[in-house]
Design a protein around this motif. Structure first.
Motif, PDB file in Angstrom:
ATOM      1  N   ASP A 198       0.628  -1.204  -0.126  1.00  0.00           N
ATOM      2  CA  ASP A 198       0.021  -0.035   0.015  1.00  0.00           C
ATOM      3  C   ASP A 198       0.794   1.170   0.020  1.00  0.00           C
ATOM      4  O   ASP A 198       0.413   2.278  -0.669  1.00  0.00           O
ATOM      5  CB  ASP A 198      -0.860  -0.169   1.193  1.00  0.00           C
ATOM      6  N   ILE A 199       2.028   1.195   0.738  1.00  0.00           N
ATOM      7  CA  ILE A 199       2.796   2.366   0.807  1.00  0.00           C
ATOM      8  C   ILE A 199       4.192   1.777   0.517  1.00  0.00           C
ATOM      9  O   ILE A 199       4.644   0.865   1.118  1.00  0.00           O
ATOM     10  CB  ILE A 199       2.922   3.072   2.153  1.00  0.00           C
ATOM     11  N   VAL A 200       5.073   2.633  -0.211  1.00  0.00           N
ATOM     12  CA  VAL A 200       6.529   2.203  -0.689  1.00  0.00           C
ATOM     13  C   VAL A 200       7.256   3.419   0.020  1.00  0.00           C
ATOM     14  O   VAL A 200       6.859   4.573  -0.005  1.00  0.00           O
ATOM     15  CB  VAL A 200       6.759   2.019  -2.010  1.00  0.00           C
ATOM     16  N   VAL A 201       8.450   3.140   0.666  1.00  0.00           N
ATOM     17  CA  VAL A 201       9.242   3.900   1.219  1.00  0.00           C
ATOM     18  C   VAL A 201      10.686   3.533   0.360  1.00  0.00           C
ATOM     19  O   VAL A 201      10.932   2.389   0.002  1.00  0.00           O
ATOM     20  CB  VAL A 201       9.536   4.080   2.537  1.00  0.00           C
ATOM     21  N   ILE A 219       8.634   8.778   0.107  1.00  0.00           N
ATOM     22  CA  ILE A 219       7.368   7.935   0.423  1.00  0.00           C
ATOM     23  C   ILE A 219       6.476   7.886  -0.651  1.00  0.00           C
ATOM     24  O   ILE A 219       6.155   9.054  -1.278  1.00  0.00           O
ATOM     25  CB  ILE A 219       6.632   8.285   1.904  1.00  0.00           C
ATOM     26  N   VAL A 220       5.705   6.696  -1.389  1.00  0.00           N
ATOM     27  CA  VAL A 220       4.956   6.812  -2.334  1.00  0.00           C
ATOM     28  C   VAL A 220       3.618   6.054  -1.915  1.00  0.00           C
ATOM     29  O   VAL A 220       3.792   5.155  -1.425  1.00  0.00           O
ATOM     30  CB  VAL A 220       5.557   5.938  -3.504  1.00  0.00           C
ATOM     31  N   ASP A 221       2.602   6.786  -2.309  1.00  0.00           N
ATOM     32  CA  ASP A 221       1.301   6.422  -2.035  1.00  0.00           C
ATOM     33  C   ASP A 221       0.549   5.658  -3.051  1.00  0.00           C
ATOM     34  O   ASP A 221       0.330   6.334  -4.139  1.00  0.00           O
ATOM     35  CB  ASP A 221       0.444   7.465  -1.466  1.00  0.00           C
ATOM     36  N   SER A 222       0.281   4.226  -2.869  1.00  0.00           N
ATOM     37  CA  SER A 222      -0.500   3.677  -3.862  1.00  0.00           C
ATOM     38  C   SER A 222      -1.985   4.101  -4.400  1.00  0.00           C
ATOM     39  O   SER A 222      -2.323   4.017  -5.365  1.00  0.00           O
ATOM     40  CB  SER A 222      -0.719   2.044  -3.737  1.00  0.00           C
ATOM     41  N   GLY A 223      -2.337   4.675  -3.103  1.00  0.00           N
ATOM     42  CA  GLY A 223      -3.906   5.216  -3.306  1.00  0.00           C
ATOM     43  C   GLY A 223      -5.030   4.130  -3.280  1.00  0.00           C
ATOM     44  O   GLY A 223      -6.198   4.245  -3.360  1.00  0.00           O
ATOM     45  N   ASN A 224      -4.433   2.927  -3.138  1.00  0.00           N
ATOM     46  CA  ASN A 224      -5.167   1.706  -3.044  1.00  0.00           C
ATOM     47  C   ASN A 224      -5.995   1.275  -1.734  1.00  0.00           C
ATOM     48  O   ASN A 224      -6.965   0.643  -1.562  1.00  0.00           O
ATOM     49  CB  ASN A 224      -4.651   0.494  -3.565  1.00  0.00           C
ATOM     50  N   PHE A 225      -5.268   1.667  -0.624  1.00  0.00           N
ATOM     51  CA  PHE A 225      -5.882   1.310   0.745  1.00  0.00           C
ATOM     52  C   PHE A 225      -6.994   2.165   1.190  1.00  0.00           C
ATOM     53  O   PHE A 225      -7.022   2.965   0.893  1.00  0.00           O
ATOM     54  CB  PHE A 225      -4.926   1.578   1.703  1.00  0.00           C
ATOM     55  N   ASN A 226      -7.922   1.084   1.676  1.00  0.00           N
ATOM     56  CA  ASN A 226      -9.533   1.926   2.290  1.00  0.00           C
ATOM     57  C   ASN A 226      -9.261   2.343   3.662  1.00  0.00           C
ATOM     58  O   ASN A 226      -9.036   1.445   4.571  1.00  0.00           O
ATOM     59  CB  ASN A 226     -10.655   0.967   2.012  1.00  0.00           C
ATOM     60  N   TRP A 227      -8.897   3.625   3.847  1.00  0.00           N
ATOM     61  CA  TRP A 227      -8.514   4.048   5.410  1.00  0.00           C
ATOM     62  C   TRP A 227     -10.124   4.168   6.162  1.00  0.00           C
ATOM     63  O   TRP A 227      -9.919   4.488   7.272  1.00  0.00           O
ATOM     64  CB  TRP A 227      -8.108   5.444   5.117  1.00  0.00           C
ATOM     65  N   ASP A 228     -11.116   4.137   5.252  1.00  0.00           N
ATOM     66  CA  ASP A 228     -12.582   4.234   5.994  1.00  0.00           C
ATOM     67  C   ASP A 228     -13.070   3.153   6.566  1.00  0.00           C
ATOM     68  O   ASP A 228     -14.088   2.470   6.386  1.00  0.00           O
ATOM     69  CB  ASP A 228     -13.669   4.818   5.260  1.00  0.00           C
TER      70      ASP A 228
END
Length: 423
Positions: A198-201, A219-228
């Motif tokens: 989900d996140i890459v560093v 830090i790179v964000d995939s945008g795929n994780f559901n934080w809700d």
């Protein structure tokens, strides 16, 4: 139109307009002028895009962030002052005092100490697990307050290949993201988002830079994780420091990386300088070419060492004898990296003598640049670990970490041969 990754190394992130600089310019300014207080206020309230202070964003830094996000296949990236800062912010962005995280024990020594000591002093508990853990062993490490799992694609220096899909499955079943340090393979050889991360560093100080001229992280964000899912109120509930902004509502798939920038980078100030971002970009432009050479050179060295009777053992995932060979083929089919770990017969003293006999290769506290270099991890990068922790990290007293550069392979092998001949 989408381009191949080696083309993106050169062109992604910066598109000069008519008459503008063909090469990414260095915007060496801390501040940016606006014609009205209202325009600046909207930037501070996150209602408009733009640059107002380099700690939060800068045109040079922004272009390199976009390039790295494109290379990893993410929705956004954040450059930091060092790889350590990237690892710290990636966790602090979603973990508060009283929370818990899981990390692999076989990670870079500085990162281990960050999670073993500093994060704990901030009130965040960390459970360390083996990178070889089974699904059941991983499941047993989770707690009700676990908020993330952290591992390295390819561990430094033990070169353990993490089963990314297994770790991602465990993390997601418990409703938390998988954070992966992808420094050694780089996105040229592995893109963790494609396997569920989900996140890459990154420590951009290493292969991404490639020339040992800047210290940085990403830090790179995939945008795929559901934080809700109820576990991450810092992203789903109003942020009073931004007049009630709700990151998931206002920024959608980019919620995580926007919060990391406007909250933690604002408050911690661990930003990349424009000059360092410019130097990093120069390295990124040749990353695909260099990784190919690093990997081919390292394979030749690993095969030579494996056949030499003065070497006790060799660890390189590209070797068919490696226990991680199949995992490496799955996650890094075009090569792993240029780093090899091996043990010289005769223990610590023999390891030291071998390194001191090298002429082309340098003994340095660095890894993963274009020059061949060596290090003794137990007495340097992992010096703070006790014997038990060294064992868990896969580090023996006679281990040498050899970072194979892009010099002519015959010269590299010749240097190793003459050093071994003097043992």
């Amino acid at each position: 139109m989408g381009y191949h990754i080696d083309t993106d190394c050169i062109h992604a992130g910066y598109e000069p307009k008519n008459g503008e600089s063909r090469v990414l310019p260095i915007v060496q300014s801390t501040t940016f002028k606006y014609d009205s207080a209202q325009a600046l206020g909207e930037l501070f309230d996150l209602k408009a895009d733009g640059f107002f202070y380099t700690r939060i964003g800068n045109p040079t830094v922004d272009a390199v962030e976009k390039k790295i996000a494109a290379l990893e296949g993410g929705v956004g990236a954040l450059l930091t002052s060092a790889g350590q800062a990237a690892s710290l912010i990636s966790v602090l962005n979603i973990c508060h005092a009283g929370d818990h995280m899981i990390a692999c024990s076989a990670i870079y020594g500085g990162t281990f100490n960050l999670f073993y000591k500093t994060i704990r002093e901030m009130g965040i508990e960390c459970t360390f697990v083996s990178a070889d853990s089974t699904k059941d062993e991983l499941d047993a490490a989770f707690q009700e307050n676990t908020r993330c799992v952290f591992t390295e694609t390819l561990s430094n220096p033990s070169l353990i290949v993490t089963d990314l899909e297994l770790f991602a499955k465990a993390a997601h079943e418990h409703g938390v993201p998988l954070i992966v340090d992808n420094t050694f393979p780089t996105p040229i050889n592995c893109r963790p988002f494609e396997f569920g991360a989900d996140i890459v560093v990154h420590s951009t100080t290493k292969y991404m830079d490639g020339h040992a001229v800047q210290i940085g992280g990403a830090i790179v964000d995939s945008g795929n994780f559901n934080w809700d899912n109820g576990k991450f109120p810092m992203l789903t509930e109003p942020d009073e420091s931004y007049h009630g902004t709700v990151y998931t509502k206002d920024f959608g798939k980019s919620a995580y990386i926007v919060k990391a920038r406007v909250h933690l980078m604002r408050d911690l100030g661990a930003q990349s300088s424009p000059m360092n971002a410019f130097l990093l970009n120069l390295g990124l432009e040749t990353l695909a070419l260099r990784m190919q050479r690093h990997c081919s050179n390292a394979m030749a060295v690993a095969e030579f060492l494996e056949s030499n009777d003065k070497i006790e053992w060799v660890n390189y995932p590209g070797l068919k004898s490696s226990k991680y060979y199949e995992l490496a083929k799955k996650y890094m089919p075009h090569g792993t990296c240029g780093v090899i770990s091996f043990g010289v017969k005769g223990g610590r003293d023999a390891a030291a003598k071998f390194m001191e006999n090298l002429k082309l290769a340098s003994i340095v506290i660095h890894v993963a640049d274009l020059r061949t270099c060596v290090l003794h991890p137990a007495s340097t990068t992992h010096r703070q670990l006790n014997d038990s922790q060294l064992k868990d990290a896969g580090i023996s007293p006679n281990m040498i970490r050899l970072s194979v550069g892009i010099e002519n392979i015959e010269d590299i092998l010749g240097d190793i041969k003459q050093a071994l001949a003097k043992l």
